[in-house]
Enzyme design. Structure first.
Site, PDB file in Angstrom:
ATOM      1  N   THR A   1      -4.892 -18.391 -95.755  1.00  0.00           N
ATOM      2  CA  THR A   1      -5.922 -18.552 -94.606  1.00  0.00           C
ATOM      3  C   THR A   1      -5.942 -17.114 -94.072  1.00  0.00           C
ATOM      4  O   THR A   1      -5.126 -16.700 -93.352  1.00  0.00           O
ATOM      5  CB  THR A   1      -5.372 -19.500 -93.485  1.00  0.00           C
ATOM      6  OG1 THR A   1      -5.222 -20.714 -94.290  1.00  0.00           O
ATOM      7  CG2 THR A   1      -6.655 -19.843 -92.549  1.00  0.00           C
TER       8      THR A   1
ATOM      9  N   ASN B   1     -10.350 -26.702 -90.743  1.00  0.00           N
ATOM     10  CA  ASN B   1      -9.191 -27.237 -89.871  1.00  0.00           C
ATOM     11  C   ASN B   1      -9.316 -27.243 -88.728  1.00  0.00           C
ATOM     12  O   ASN B   1      -8.722 -28.100 -87.606  1.00  0.00           O
ATOM     13  CB  ASN B   1      -8.079 -26.049 -90.129  1.00  0.00           C
ATOM     14  CG  ASN B   1      -7.117 -26.378 -91.111  1.00  0.00           C
ATOM     15  OD1 ASN B   1      -7.188 -27.350 -92.062  1.00  0.00           O
ATOM     16  ND2 ASN B   1      -6.062 -25.615 -91.434  1.00  0.00           N
TER      17      ASN B   1
ATOM     18  N   LYS C   1       5.737 -33.234 -87.468  1.00  0.00           N
ATOM     19  CA  LYS C   1       5.360 -34.599 -88.082  1.00  0.00           C
ATOM     20  C   LYS C   1       6.201 -34.963 -88.824  1.00  0.00           C
ATOM     21  O   LYS C   1       7.357 -34.297 -89.182  1.00  0.00           O
ATOM     22  CB  LYS C   1       3.868 -34.519 -88.658  1.00  0.00           C
ATOM     23  CG  LYS C   1       4.093 -33.384 -89.976  1.00  0.00           C
ATOM     24  CD  LYS C   1       2.515 -33.190 -90.720  1.00  0.00           C
ATOM     25  CE  LYS C   1       2.368 -33.780 -92.050  1.00  0.00           C
ATOM     26  NZ  LYS C   1       1.381 -33.370 -92.654  1.00  0.00           N
TER      27      LYS C   1
ATOM     28  N   CYS D   1      -0.314 -24.553 -89.080  1.00  0.00           N
ATOM     29  CA  CYS D   1      -1.574 -24.273 -89.383  1.00  0.00           C
ATOM     30  C   CYS D   1      -2.782 -24.712 -88.151  1.00  0.00           C
ATOM     31  O   CYS D   1      -3.449 -23.761 -87.646  1.00  0.00           O
ATOM     32  CB  CYS D   1      -2.331 -25.304 -90.539  1.00  0.00           C
ATOM     33  SG  CYS D   1      -1.450 -24.540 -92.088  1.00  0.00           S
TER      34      CYS D   1
ATOM     35  N   GLY E   1      -1.882 -38.841 -80.182  1.00  0.00           N
ATOM     36  CA  GLY E   1      -0.355 -38.549 -80.136  1.00  0.00           C
ATOM     37  C   GLY E   1       0.113 -37.526 -79.123  1.00  0.00           C
ATOM     38  O   GLY E   1      -1.061 -37.099 -78.276  1.00  0.00           O
TER      39      GLY E   1
HETATM   40  C1  UDX Z   1      -3.005 -29.026 -91.929  1.00  0.00           C
HETATM   41  C2  UDX Z   1      -4.116 -29.575 -92.864  1.00  0.00           C
HETATM   42  O1  UDX Z   1      -4.251 -31.265 -92.699  1.00  0.00           O
HETATM   43  C3  UDX Z   1      -4.228 -29.124 -94.115  1.00  0.00           C
HETATM   44  O2  UDX Z   1      -5.421 -29.297 -94.774  1.00  0.00           O
HETATM   45  C4  UDX Z   1      -4.084 -27.759 -93.943  1.00  0.00           C
HETATM   46  O3  UDX Z   1      -4.023 -27.043 -95.239  1.00  0.00           O
HETATM   47  C5  UDX Z   1      -2.784 -26.980 -93.324  1.00  0.00           C
HETATM   48  O4  UDX Z   1      -2.847 -27.649 -91.909  1.00  0.00           O
HETATM   49  P1  UDX Z   1      -0.530 -29.854 -91.825  1.00  0.00           P
HETATM   50  O5  UDX Z   1      -0.293 -29.117 -90.515  1.00  0.00           O
HETATM   51  O6  UDX Z   1       0.596 -29.961 -92.657  1.00  0.00           O
HETATM   52  O7  UDX Z   1      -1.860 -29.715 -92.591  1.00  0.00           O
HETATM   53  O8  UDX Z   1      -0.407 -31.305 -91.218  1.00  0.00           O
HETATM   54  P2  UDX Z   1      -1.508 -32.394 -90.679  1.00  0.00           P
HETATM   55  O9  UDX Z   1      -1.215 -33.884 -91.239  1.00  0.00           O
HETATM   56  O10 UDX Z   1      -2.772 -32.225 -90.903  1.00  0.00           O
HETATM   57  O11 UDX Z   1      -0.944 -32.692 -89.017  1.00  0.00           O
HETATM   58  C6  UDX Z   1      -1.090 -31.492 -88.152  1.00  0.00           C
HETATM   59  C7  UDX Z   1      -0.798 -32.148 -86.827  1.00  0.00           C
HETATM   60  O12 UDX Z   1      -1.711 -32.935 -86.127  1.00  0.00           O
HETATM   61  C8  UDX Z   1       0.769 -32.719 -86.772  1.00  0.00           C
HETATM   62  O13 UDX Z   1       1.377 -32.460 -85.592  1.00  0.00           O
HETATM   63  C9  UDX Z   1       0.199 -34.257 -86.706  1.00  0.00           C
HETATM   64  O14 UDX Z   1       1.035 -35.217 -86.054  1.00  0.00           O
HETATM   65  C10 UDX Z   1      -1.147 -34.178 -85.846  1.00  0.00           C
HETATM   66  N1  UDX Z   1      -2.222 -35.226 -86.140  1.00  0.00           N
HETATM   67  C11 UDX Z   1      -2.658 -35.346 -87.423  1.00  0.00           C
HETATM   68  C12 UDX Z   1      -2.295 -36.075 -84.790  1.00  0.00           C
HETATM   69  O15 UDX Z   1      -1.682 -36.086 -83.714  1.00  0.00           O
HETATM   70  N2  UDX Z   1      -3.155 -37.041 -85.289  1.00  0.00           N
HETATM   71  C13 UDX Z   1      -3.775 -37.586 -86.673  1.00  0.00           C
HETATM   72  O16 UDX Z   1      -4.532 -38.153 -86.582  1.00  0.00           O
HETATM   73  C14 UDX Z   1      -3.489 -36.560 -87.568  1.00  0.00           C
END
Ligand code: UDX
Length: 442
Positions: free
Chosen positions: A128, A221, A334, A274, A267
């Site tokens: 990225t 993102n 997560k 990311c 949350g």
């Molecule tokens: C993210 C993007 O989803 C992905 O497409 C990109 O390539 C990399 O960044 P990631 O960081 O692995 O992926 O996890 P993701 O499932 O997106 O969650 C990111 C954060 O958001 C976590 O802390 C998660 O708990 C939080 N989250 C996610 C929420 O609080 N609520 C939601 O509904 C979804």
């Protein structure tokens, strides 16, 4: 290029290694390059350098089939590859800007290899990067180091990834979209053929130019992060509004196809490698081009504030924090990962320590990483029972499956306590001396 194509992936981190193993599963031969010799030795022994569901199994298959060739030697890798993916890290600097030193380094090294190459090599940036980086830094370095011209003597592509930690293998196997940002027609069609061979003709491929591809990743993102900050705002309002329930609201607004239900789980705030970095990187990029991105700043500000919403719930229900024993369930940002980067749990622990709490943490996978970071500032529980026993307050931060049976554990081991559920994951109600409080519900 057929199914037996050999490609090189530079950077065996989370994105590079997952992509490499899925490519081999689909028939490609992949040189996996990294300058960390220990990492390469581990991958060669079929050991993943980090926890990611299914990845260990997949590396074993890739190594034993001889299709994944881990190496520290970029020259030998690029000798037979016509496509080279750059998957090195682009971490965040203290001031929120993006650190591009690895991109700089790799593009210079690759340029030297391209100077020697007799073939038309296509370089694909998967990391990225702020819009403009591929053209202004990668292309410039490749051309200077090779003495060749992009689009004529070698190709240049920007192809962002969308895989999530915890489900990276599944996401790589079934990408919802493959973006090919091409600097020229020839390299665009070479990479399209490569992806079509690998993922089949039905793969959803979008061809565009390089800068649009770079923007897609940031926009994607940032939009998801904004959705989370939006629903966290709604959750904070619900906490002050007797009877209101954020999950019912998320379900209702999510049923509107113009909104969609995904990424509306309120949350403690988003963390990980990311979203925080990309939103900040995007804000920094905007200010460099003379635009004030108010919405992105609000997304980031809401997210930074969310840990204090959790802290407020604790103080309102526990009283003064000083001297209290607080159990933190989940330190990973997560579930299904051992990653604690930008984890809100860690931020909360710092705030609790500042206020004089005794903190005890538990996580099914991330405890080692937590210990490395926080050392003896807190204590570490090897089981949920050890974590919750005699705690004055239990805070559920990560919705690991392991915590599903917490209610039963509590009724046995924690007779009088406060439970704060930041993800509304536990199916419980306040009973007797167990006081249950959920973020987003009054
Ligand atoms: C993210 C993007 O989803 C992905 O497409 C990109 O390539 C990399 O960044 P990631 O960081 O692995 O992926 O996890 P993701 O499932 O997106 O969650 C990111 C954060 O958001 C976590 O802390 C998660 O708990 C939080 N989250 C996610 C929420 O609080 N609520 C939601 O509904 C979804």
């Amino acid at each position: 290029m057929g199914k037996t194509a050999s490609v090189t992936i530079v950077g065996m981190g989370f994105v590079g290694l997952t992509t490499a193993t899925v490519f081999t599963e689909r028939g490609a031969f992949v040189y996996g390059v990294d300058n960390d010799a220990e990492k390469i030795r581990n991958i060669a022994k079929a050991k993943a350098p980090f926890f990611e569901p299914e990845l260990d199994k997949l590396i074993k298959k890739s190594i034993s089939s001889g299709k994944l060739m881990p190496t520290t030697d970029l020259s030998s890798a690029t000798k037979t590859s016509s496509i080279v993916f750059i998957c090195v890290g682009t971490p965040m600097r203290e001031n929120g800007s993006v650190n591009l030193e690895f991109i700089e380094k790799v593009s210079k090294c690759l340029g030297k290899e391209i100077a020697r190459a007799r073939r038309y090599v296509v370089v694909c940036v998967k990391s990225t990067v702020p819009p403009g980086t591929t053209e202004n830094i990668v292309k410039k370095n490749l051309e200077t180091a090779s003495g060749k011209i992009a689009g004529k003597d070698f190709g240049l592509i920007m192809t962002p990834e969308f895989l999530r930690e915890g489900s990276a293998v599944a996401d790589s196997r079934n990408p919802h979209l493959i973006v090919i940002g091409a600097g020229d027609k020839k390299s665009g069609s070479i990479v399209r053929r490569f992806f079509s061979d690998l993922y089949g003709r039905k793969a959803n491929i979008l061809e565009t130019n390089i800068v649009t591809a770079e923007m897609i990743k940031y926009a994607n993102n940032s939009f998801l992060a904004t959705k989370i900050s939006f629903i966290n705002t709604v959750a904070n309002i619900c906490n002050r509004l007797p009877g209101a329930d954020v999950d019912v609201i998320a379900g209702a607004i999510g049923a509107d196809p113009r909104i969609g239900r995904l990424f509306l789980a309120a949350g403690p705030g988003y963390g990980g490698s990311c979203f925080p970095k990309d939103v900040m990187g995007f804000i920094d990029f905007c200010s460099n081009i003379g635009y004030d991105p108010l919405l992105l700043k609000a997304t980031d500000a809401v997210n930074r504030q969310q840990v204090f919403s959790v802290l407020k719930l604790i103080e309102e229900n526990l009283g003064p924090i000083e001297g209290k024993t607080v159990a933190i369930l989940g330190t990973a940002f997560k579930r299904n990962t051992d990653d604690i980067r930008e984890s809100v749990s860690i931020k909360l622990i710092h705030e609790l320590l500042e206020k004089g709490a005794r903190v005890r943490a538990h996580d099914p996978m991330a405890l080692e990483n937590t210990r490395k970071l926080l050392k003896d500032a807190i204590s570490y529980a090897s089981s949920v029972v050890d974590a919750v026993k005699d705690a004055d307050c239990i805070i559920l931060m990560t919705d690991w499956d392991d915590y599903k049976t917490l209610v039963r554990t509590l009724s046995k081991y924690a007779k009088r306590t406060l439970v704060i559920d930041t993800r509304r994951f536990l199916k419980m109600k306040s009973t007797g001396n167990l006081h249950y409080v959920a973020l987003g519900r009054p």
